[in-house]
Design a protein around this motif. Structure first.
Motif, PDB file in Angstrom:
ATOM      1  N   MET A 226       0.838  -1.211   0.000  1.00 42.40           N
ATOM      2  CA  MET A 226       0.000   0.000   0.000  1.00 42.40           C
ATOM      3  C   MET A 226       0.875   1.265   0.000  1.00 42.40           C
ATOM      4  O   MET A 226       0.665   2.180  -0.804  1.00 42.40           O
ATOM      5  N   GLY A 227       1.873   1.293   0.883  1.00 41.34           N
ATOM      6  CA  GLY A 227       2.750   2.471   0.969  1.00 41.34           C
ATOM      7  C   GLY A 227       3.555   2.673  -0.306  1.00 41.34           C
ATOM      8  O   GLY A 227       3.733   3.804  -0.772  1.00 41.34           O
ATOM      9  N   TYR A 228       4.028   1.566  -0.907  1.00 39.70           N
ATOM     10  CA  TYR A 228       4.803   1.681  -2.148  1.00 39.70           C
ATOM     11  C   TYR A 228       3.910   2.179  -3.283  1.00 39.70           C
ATOM     12  O   TYR A 228       4.336   2.971  -4.121  1.00 39.70           O
ATOM     13  N   ALA A 229       2.655   1.698  -3.304  1.00 39.39           N
ATOM     14  CA  ALA A 229       1.732   2.156  -4.360  1.00 39.39           C
ATOM     15  C   ALA A 229       1.447   3.651  -4.186  1.00 39.39           C
ATOM     16  O   ALA A 229       1.405   4.408  -5.176  1.00 39.39           O
ATOM     17  N   LEU A 230       1.287   4.094  -2.941  1.00 33.86           N
ATOM     18  CA  LEU A 230       1.053   5.529  -2.695  1.00 33.86           C
ATOM     19  C   LEU A 230       2.275   6.355  -3.108  1.00 33.86           C
ATOM     20  O   LEU A 230       2.141   7.448  -3.656  1.00 33.86           O
ATOM     21  N   THR A 245      11.091   3.010   4.705  1.00 39.11           N
ATOM     22  CA  THR A 245      10.546   1.666   4.520  1.00 39.11           C
ATOM     23  C   THR A 245      11.177   0.618   5.418  1.00 39.11           C
ATOM     24  O   THR A 245      12.403   0.536   5.509  1.00 39.11           O
ATOM     25  N   GLY A 246      10.309  -0.173   6.044  1.00 40.56           N
ATOM     26  CA  GLY A 246      10.753  -1.348   6.771  1.00 40.56           C
ATOM     27  C   GLY A 246      11.164  -2.412   5.763  1.00 40.56           C
ATOM     28  O   GLY A 246      11.044  -2.201   4.550  1.00 40.56           O
ATOM     29  N   LEU A 250       9.957  -5.472  -2.162  1.00 43.35           N
ATOM     30  CA  LEU A 250       9.452  -4.694  -3.304  1.00 43.35           C
ATOM     31  C   LEU A 250      10.554  -3.792  -3.825  1.00 43.35           C
ATOM     32  O   LEU A 250      11.397  -3.330  -3.047  1.00 43.35           O
ATOM     33  N   ALA A 251      10.509  -3.524  -5.134  1.00 39.08           N
ATOM     34  CA  ALA A 251      11.475  -2.578  -5.707  1.00 39.08           C
ATOM     35  C   ALA A 251      10.997  -1.163  -5.380  1.00 39.08           C
ATOM     36  O   ALA A 251       9.791  -0.883  -5.431  1.00 39.08           O
ATOM     37  N   GLY A 255      12.338   7.060  -9.169  1.00 37.78           N
ATOM     38  CA  GLY A 255      12.205   8.477  -8.829  1.00 37.78           C
ATOM     39  C   GLY A 255      11.908   8.739  -7.361  1.00 37.78           C
ATOM     40  O   GLY A 255      11.883   9.885  -6.929  1.00 37.78           O
ATOM     41  N   VAL A 256      11.663   7.667  -6.593  1.00 40.81           N
ATOM     42  CA  VAL A 256      11.338   7.827  -5.173  1.00 40.81           C
ATOM     43  C   VAL A 256      12.611   7.599  -4.357  1.00 40.81           C
ATOM     44  O   VAL A 256      13.378   6.681  -4.633  1.00 40.81           O
ATOM     45  N   ARG A 257      12.843   8.439  -3.339  1.00 38.15           N
ATOM     46  CA  ARG A 257      14.017   8.259  -2.482  1.00 38.15           C
ATOM     47  C   ARG A 257      13.629   7.373  -1.304  1.00 38.15           C
ATOM     48  O   ARG A 257      12.676   7.692  -0.582  1.00 38.15           O
ATOM     49  N   ALA A 258      14.330   6.271  -1.144  1.00 34.78           N
ATOM     50  CA  ALA A 258      13.992   5.348  -0.051  1.00 34.78           C
ATOM     51  C   ALA A 258      14.973   5.516   1.102  1.00 34.78           C
ATOM     52  O   ALA A 258      16.163   5.707   0.884  1.00 34.78           O
ATOM     53  N   VAL A 259      14.436   5.456   2.328  1.00 37.76           N
ATOM     54  CA  VAL A 259      15.279   5.437   3.531  1.00 37.76           C
ATOM     55  C   VAL A 259      14.971   4.108   4.223  1.00 37.76           C
ATOM     56  O   VAL A 259      13.925   3.965   4.859  1.00 37.76           O
TER      57      VAL A 259
END
Ligand code: C5P
Length: 406
Positions: A226-230, A245-246, A250-251, A255-259
């Motif tokens: 859900m969070g990745y889709a948002l 992200t815990g 998932l990839a 364009g999204v910055r992941a922590v």
């Protein structure tokens, strides 16, 4: 006197300015200055022809950042390659834009850093054409303008006046102040350019893991979908997205910055570091509410018939950050409930200082946790609730953003 709002109209916005080889290229120096006066950060990319008219060093001095001119020159840091510039920017302004560069953009050519950035960039693009009247009216140019407009590029119409060639007619670069106002307009009317343009969105997603010993942990079946889709949908609508992200499989959406984080405490620290800068915060993570008080440094042995572990509370990230939320920030939480869905969700909405809460019934295994689909009720602060039928999480992400933007 300009009021405070006008002065700060572009505060925190990142603008990439493309300068092409029109005689008006020198006016782009003034564009850089006025964008910065309004609070924007500016980086410049120039075509080869533009560098023959104005030295890149002049733009470097005005913008305070390295100027991109050559795709093949080695760069000193990874931060100034063309893809990094495309990720960095909230808006791409090309002023002046020559007939030649507009043609290359319309046809998808990528033979220099400016046109490559145009293809790589996913946010709003604004162009201010400048050229001789005959070139402006040529059917090829007219058709290229049409193509670019259909693809969502905003055009600032050229003015009438005495042109560099000595003729009088349409084709003169629009007044610098009109260019600045057009840029401000894109941010003020985000619906015109993808809804979340220029917004900073911070999202928590996935489960957390709380260690019992070096090889065991307490967690939950959240997949993070859900969070990745948002996050993917917010980025598609023009937002700058940070995804705390815990551990999930998932990839990270392009364009999204992941922590990446593991524990509730790490997730809390990561959110604390960023939430004051965010326009919208979404708490979609399934954070463990408890963690073992004293995780063992060594693997627990199978001694005895029972094992007693003392648990302590983890920080409630949504609640803690709700105490000093930035004014005007929109905060969206989730509530997974097994009974009294709406009543319990409404209590959480109040307690955690949320504007929206997405409530779902996790006693139904076909929806919610670890499933592809979800059926939710969204409650807002004014007491309304909206029921959504079962939808794939990617479709639900669209619905949630539609509702929040509305
Ligand atoms: O109280 P409950 O855990 O059911 O609330 C769920 C909401 O609070 C979700 O939005 C979740 O992401 C958030 N939450 C949090 N930190 C916690 C627990 C929940 O941010 N420790």
């Amino acid at each position: 006197m300009r009021d405070e709002m006008t002065v700060n109209a572009l505060s925190g916005k990142r603008i990439l300015l493309g300068v092409t080889g029109g005689i008006a290229a020198y006016k782009a120096l003034d564009v850089v200055g006025r964008l910065r006066d309004r609070g924007a950060e500016v980086r410049v990319v120039m075509t080869r022809a533009a560098t023959s008219l104005v030295a890149p060093l002049s733009f470097q001095a005005r913008s305070g950042a390295a100027v991109l001119t050559d795709m093949w020159a080695p760069v000193s840091t990874a931060d100034i390659d063309h893809i990094a510039y495309a990720r960095w920017a909230d808006l791409f302004l090309i002023a002046p834009a020559t007939a030649h560069t507009l043609a290359r953009m319309a046809h998808g050519l990528a033979d220099d850093p400016l046109t490559t950035l145009y293809l790589a960039f996913q946010g709003p693009v604004v162009v201010a054409p400048a050229m001789n009247s005959a070139m402006l009216e040529h059917p090829a140019t007219v058709a290229n303008f049409q193509t670019l407009r259909e693809r969502g590029v905003a055009m600032i119409p050229p003015a009438e006046g005495i042109l560099a060639c000595g003729e009088t007619g349409p084709g003169k670069l629009a007044a610098v102040e009109d260019i600045i106002q057009a840029v401000i307009g894109v941010f003020e009317t985000p619906a015109l350019a993808g809804h979340l343009t220029g917004r900073h969105v911070l999202i928590t997603a996935g489960p957390t893991r709380e260690a019992l010993d070096p090889v065991r942990y307490l967690s939950n079946p959240s997949t993070g979908r859900m969070g990745y889709a948002l996050a993917a949908e917010a980025h598609r609508r023009g937002a700058r997205v940070t995804l705390v992200t815990g551990p999930v499989h998932l990839a990270v959406p392009a364009g999204v910055r992941a922590v990446p984080v593991t524990t509730a405490e790490q997730m809390y620290q990561a959110v604390l570091a960023e939430h004051h800068q965010a326009d919208i915060v979404v708490f979609s993570a399934a954070v463990a509410d408890w963690r073992p008080a004293r995780p063992s440094a060594r693997k627990n042995k199978k001694t005895g018939d029972t094992l007693t572990v003392e648990f302590v509370r983890t920080p409630d990230i949504a609640m803690e950050t709700g105490r000093d939320a930035r004014p005007g920030q929109i905060r969206i939480g989730f509530a997974a409930e097994t009974e009294d869905l709406v009543a319990n969700a409404r209590i959480k909405l109040e307690k955690k200082n949320l504007d929206f809460i997405v409530a779902n019934n996790v006693s139904d295994p076909t929806i919610g946790f670890a499933s592809e689909n979800n059926r939710v009720t969204i409650l807002d602060r004014s007491g309304r609730d909206y029921l959504f039928e079962t939808l794939p999480k990617s479709r639900l992400a669209e619905k949630i953003w539609d509702l929040v933007i509305q």
